[in-house]
Design an enzyme around this catalytic site. Structure first.
Site, mmCIF file in Angstrom:
data_model
loop_
_atom_site.group_PDB
_atom_site.id
_atom_site.type_symbol
_atom_site.label_atom_id
_atom_site.label_comp_id
_atom_site.label_asym_id
_atom_site.label_seq_id
_atom_site.Cartn_x
_atom_site.Cartn_y
_atom_site.Cartn_z
ATOM 1 N N HIS A 113 -3.652 1.158 8.237
ATOM 2 C CA HIS A 113 -2.302 1.732 8.139
ATOM 3 C C HIS A 113 -2.272 2.884 7.130
ATOM 4 C CE1 HIS A 113 2.266 1.013 7.771
ATOM 5 N NE2 HIS A 113 1.995 1.857 6.805
ATOM 6 N N GLU A 114 -2.848 2.655 5.946
ATOM 7 C CA GLU A 114 -2.789 3.694 4.903
ATOM 8 C C GLU A 114 -3.646 4.904 5.277
ATOM 9 O OE1 GLU A 114 -0.477 3.469 2.904
ATOM 10 O OE2 GLU A 114 -0.106 1.328 3.140
ATOM 11 N N GLY A 126 0.836 -1.202 0.000
ATOM 12 C CA GLY A 126 0.000 0.000 0.000
ATOM 13 C C GLY A 126 0.860 1.238 0.000
ATOM 14 N N HIS A 181 -1.891 7.339 7.497
ATOM 15 C CA HIS A 181 -0.942 8.250 6.824
ATOM 16 C C HIS A 181 -1.612 9.582 6.468
ATOM 17 C CE1 HIS A 181 2.821 6.096 6.241
ATOM 18 N NE2 HIS A 181 2.203 5.025 5.779
ATOM 19 N N GLN A 193 3.104 9.972 1.255
ATOM 20 C CA GLN A 193 4.397 9.283 1.181
ATOM 21 C C GLN A 193 5.186 9.668 -0.061
ATOM 22 O OE1 GLN A 193 2.609 5.191 2.158
ATOM 23 N NE2 GLN A 193 4.663 5.070 3.024
ATOM 24 N N CYS A 224 6.606 -0.306 6.687
ATOM 25 C CA CYS A 224 6.170 0.882 5.956
ATOM 26 C C CYS A 224 7.295 1.318 5.035
ATOM 27 C CB CYS A 224 5.835 1.987 6.952
ATOM 28 S SG CYS A 224 5.284 3.513 6.184
ATOM 29 N N LEU A 225 6.955 1.646 3.800
ATOM 30 C CA LEU A 225 7.975 2.078 2.840
ATOM 31 C C LEU A 225 8.668 3.360 3.300
ATOM 32 C CD1 LEU A 225 6.133 1.321 -0.533
ATOM 33 C CD2 LEU A 225 7.947 -0.003 0.557
HETATM 34 CO CO CO Z 1 3.120 3.211 5.609
#
Ligand code: CO
Length: 159
Positions: free
Chosen positions: A130-131, A46, A134, A51, A88-89
Site C-alpha cells: 500500500h505505501e 503507515g 503511494h 501524503q 488510508c489516511l
Molecule cells: Co494510504
C-alpha cells in the site's frame, strides 16, 4: 518534530510519481520524524511522503512496535495472494477490500543511505504494498474490488 497536513485523495499531488531520494541529510531526517508524529497522531499504520505533500520516495510503517523507515524502497520478491480490508489516511471515512501479495520482500535504504531489506506477511505485507503504491501515485481505491463508507469512526488502523 512537527505535525504536517495529510493530503486527501482529491489533491492531484497524490497522483504524481515521487522522485528517488539522493540526499540522506538533516532535511530527510526532519521529514521522517515529522511523518512519524503525523502518522501516530492520526492513528495510522503507515504513511508515505507524498501524503504530506513531499514527492520523495520515502515511507514509514509502524507495526507491532517496529518502525520501518524505507527510502527508495522496491519490492524484490512477492508470493501468494490475500484479500484484506484497507484504509488510508488520505481517504478518510472509507475502507475497501483489496487483493495483495501474501508475502513481500523489500529492498530499501535507511535514513543514512545504508541498504536494508525488510519482509512481511499478512497485514505487514499489505502495508508495504500500500505505501509503496503511494510513491507511484496509486491509491488503494484504484485496486479495491469494493469501497465502503465507514459508518462510525473506529480504531482501525489506516495507512
Ligand atoms: Co494510504
Amino acid at each position: 518534530m512537527a505535525l504536517r497536513n495529510i493530503r486527501s485523495y482529491t489533491d492531484s499531488l497524490l497522483r504524481k510519481k515521487s522522485k528517488r531520494v539522493k540526499a540522506f541529510d538533516g532535511r530527510l531526517h526532519i521529514l521522517l520524524d515529522d511523518m512519524l508524529q503525523t502518522m501516530r497522531s492520526a492513528n495510522g499504520l503507515g504513511l508515505a511522503a507524498p501524503q504530506v505533500g513531499v514527492l520523495k520516495r520515502a515511507v514509514i510503517i509502524e507495526y507491532e512496535d517496529t518502525l520501518f523507515e524505507l527510502i527508495n524502497p522496491e519490492i524484490v520478491e512477492s508470493k501468494g495472494v490475500q484479500s484484506r480490508t484497507e484504509a488510508c489516511l488520505s481517504v478518510p471515512g472509507k475502507n475497501g477490500l483489496v487483493e495483495r501479495p501474501a508475502y513481500v520482500k523489500i529492498k530499501a535504504q535507511n535514513r543514512n543511505g545504508e541498504e536494508i531489506t525488510a519482509e512481511g506477511e499478512e497485514l505487514l505485507a499489505v502495508a508495504f504494498s500500500h505505501e509503496l503504491d503511494h510513491l507511484d501515485g496509486i491509491l488503494y481505491t484504484d485496486k479495491a474490488t469494493e469501497v465502503f463508507d465507514i459508518e462510525a469512526k473506529d480504531d482501525e488502523s489506516a495507512e
